[in-house]
Design an enzyme around this catalytic site. Structure first.
Site, mmCIF file in Angstrom:
data_model
loop_
_atom_site.group_PDB
_atom_site.id
_atom_site.type_symbol
_atom_site.label_atom_id
_atom_site.label_comp_id
_atom_site.label_asym_id
_atom_site.label_seq_id
_atom_site.Cartn_x
_atom_site.Cartn_y
_atom_site.Cartn_z
ATOM 1 N N LYS A 147 0.830 -1.202 0.000
ATOM 2 C CA LYS A 147 0.000 0.000 0.000
ATOM 3 C C LYS A 147 0.869 1.258 0.000
ATOM 4 O O LYS A 147 2.026 1.214 0.424
ATOM 5 C CB LYS A 147 -0.876 0.031 1.266
ATOM 6 C CG LYS A 147 -1.958 -1.015 1.328
ATOM 7 C CD LYS A 147 -2.740 -0.896 2.626
ATOM 8 C CE LYS A 147 -3.830 -1.949 2.713
ATOM 9 N NZ LYS A 147 -4.942 -1.699 1.783
ATOM 10 N N ARG A 205 -10.608 -11.417 1.652
ATOM 11 C CA ARG A 205 -11.439 -12.501 1.097
ATOM 12 C C ARG A 205 -10.719 -13.846 1.164
ATOM 13 O O ARG A 205 -11.365 -14.888 1.226
ATOM 14 C CB ARG A 205 -11.841 -12.154 -0.336
ATOM 15 C CG ARG A 205 -10.697 -12.062 -1.320
ATOM 16 C CD ARG A 205 -11.024 -11.230 -2.541
ATOM 17 N NE ARG A 205 -11.059 -9.809 -2.221
ATOM 18 C CZ ARG A 205 -11.324 -8.840 -3.113
ATOM 19 N NH1 ARG A 205 -11.592 -9.159 -4.362
ATOM 20 N NH2 ARG A 205 -11.333 -7.575 -2.749
#
Length: 498
Positions: A279, A353
């Site tokens: 990130k 996920r």
């Protein structure tokens, strides 16, 4: 803070402060009128002079009001009467409690609970007052060497109800509100803790402590246990971290022995760097909040245990860090999930996920009535809904409606998003059963579609709280959402919501 319920006239209350509302423009509510009548027009005279208009968020503190038995009267502005709804009610309570906390009054009697809110019961007003009051006084300052001490903090709050025959329902609603607020406080504290302290092992320790306090069943699965179960999707996220992953399972048995449990699954990424798909550094500190799904389901099971609801509830928390490193998963890796389905990891920052899919498969063993997962899953959900509404996906429309109704009741609202098969096409991979991302567009939907592939055996809903789990800026901190939504849903299921 200590709470109590009382039915009585405001001018007869022997307390450090009595709280009543004033609508814009200068319209006294009934409790304010009773105080004014006892004071021979003293309050209305002050308001006529322009000291208060009744605008939302304003207050006026009066001392030694004649004809009353209290030390002070706090008038709280409510805004326009025609616009006074759930949000305005909660804001008025927060304004009152924050002001009371600064007045030096140890105790207060609040009569905002007697205000009419369209389609909302006395029980609703009492429950929401307790939640708002405890939310307003929540502080997270345990890491400050010099704390901002409140000189004489509010210690006791008495909530007024108009009729004596309402006392029973009000008492029950008060207990519910306190339990929900304490569940929110737990979720906020876990979210606010720094990631060097709140790591997977810390979450496991907190779950064990909660189990001991509330008599819950508790099981902590270690890395070796997950390997035996074939949770290679979850473990792929943990590869780059020195912190060992944990799968935390808590169970509450308040219903009948044969009743199928409701299962809550909470994403517990205690810090998310993005892994190899790193990130940007700006605001990366906020990635400690990537475990707010886990924090919210832990707060919810605590609230349910405090309320002793007649239901069976199980909480599953896959907990790990997502770190870069020599052993970290790479874009292009293919892993086999616990379900046997293979996943091509195209982006290591789509890690939530990957841990949730194995946790959802694990939930099958409980033969659940319903499964709800909660996750700070996608930035795309923030783009779609901002920080107001939680994204809601479900494989049954009836379940979605129940959760939407619970969110409206709690004023912790969600918005029903599509889960159409058309979006499944975006997850195609030439090398595995699916990719873990579906491209730039509709990112929150394709993430939910990914999870739906692991939920064929039960009714399931997914709450994407990426926009609602915490606030940035001056009021930075975890919000405790969606604990109110989840607890109100469970209260509905238990038949205990009045």
């Amino acid at each position: 803070m200590e709470f109590s319920i009382k039915s009585g006239s405001p001018e007869k209350q022997r307390s450090a402060c009595v709280v009543a509302g004033v609508f814009d423009s200068r319209k006294l509510t009934l409790p304010a009128e009773l105080l004014d009548k006892a004071a021979n027009g003293y309050i209305s005279d002050i308001i006529r002079r322009g000291d208060m208009e009744g605008k939302a968020g304003t207050t006026l503190l009066l001392h030694n009001v004649p004809g009353t038995l209290c030390d002070r009267v706090l008038l709280v502005g409510l805004g326009k009467e025609k616009d006074f709804r759930e949000k305005e009610f909660g804001n008025a309570v927060r304004t009152a409690v924050k002001t009371l906390n600064e007045t030096g009054a140890f105790d207060a009697s609040i009569f905002l609970t007697e205000l009419a809110v369209k389609k909302r019961s006395v029980a609703w007003r009492v429950r929401q007052t307790a939640i708002a009051a405890l939310d307003a006084t929540y502080k997270f300052d345990q890491f400050k060497s010099k704390k901002d001490e409140v000189r004489r903090p509010l210690r006791k709050l008495t909530l007024g109800v108009e009729r004596r025959n309402e006392l029973g329902l009000a008492e029950e609603a008060l207990s519910q509100g306190i339990a929900i607020a304490e569940g929110m406080a737990l979720a906020k504290t876990l979210g606010n803790l720094p990631p060097n302290i709140c790591h997977p092992s810390y979450l496991a320790e907190q779950a064990q402590a909660m189990a001991a306090e509330f008599g819950l069943g508790c099981e902590i699965l270690e890395r070796a246990d997950m390997e035996k179960l074939g949770m290679h999707s979850l473990l792929a996220v943990a590869h780059g971290s020195h912190q060992p992953p944990k799968l935390i399972v808590l169970s509450y048995q308040g219903g009948k022995a044969g009743d199928k449990p409701i299962v809550l699954v909470g994403k517990g990424v205690t810090f998310d760097t993005g892994g190899i798909s790193l990130k940007p550094s700006a605001e990366m500190d906020e990635m400690k909040y990537d475990m707010c799904g886990a924090a919210s389901v832990l707060g919810t099971i605590q609230a349910v245990a405090r309320m002793a609801l007649p239901i069976n509830l199980t909480v599953v928390v896959p907990a790990t860090e997502n770190m870069p490193g020599g052993s970290a998963s790479r874009p292009g890796d293919i892993v086999t999930s616990m379900s046997g389905q293979t996943i091509e990891i195209l982006n290591t920052d789509a890690e939530g996920r990957l841990i949730l899919c194995d946790a959802l498969t694990y939930a099958e063993r409980f033969e659940p009535d319903t499964v709800i997962d909660v996750a700070t899953l996608t930035g795309a959900c923030v783009v779609a809904l901002g920080n107001i509404a939680t994204g809601l996906f479900a494989n049954k429309d009836a379940l979605a409606r129940e959760l939407l109704d619970a969110g409206d009741e709690a004023h912790d609202r969600a918005w029903h998003m599509p889960l159409w098969d058309d979006y499944q096409e975006l997850l195609k991979s030439p090398f595995a059963d699916m990719g873990n991302i579906g491209g730039r567009w509709g990112g929150s939907i394709t993430a939910a579609c990914f999870l739906s592939r692991f939920t064929k055996k039960f009714e399931w809903a997914h709450l994407d709280i990426a926009g609602t789990a915490w606030k940035s800026g001056a009021d930075k901190g975890a919000t405790g959402r969606p604990v109110p939504l989840l607890t109100h849903y469970l209260l509905q299921r238990a038949g205990k919501l009045n």
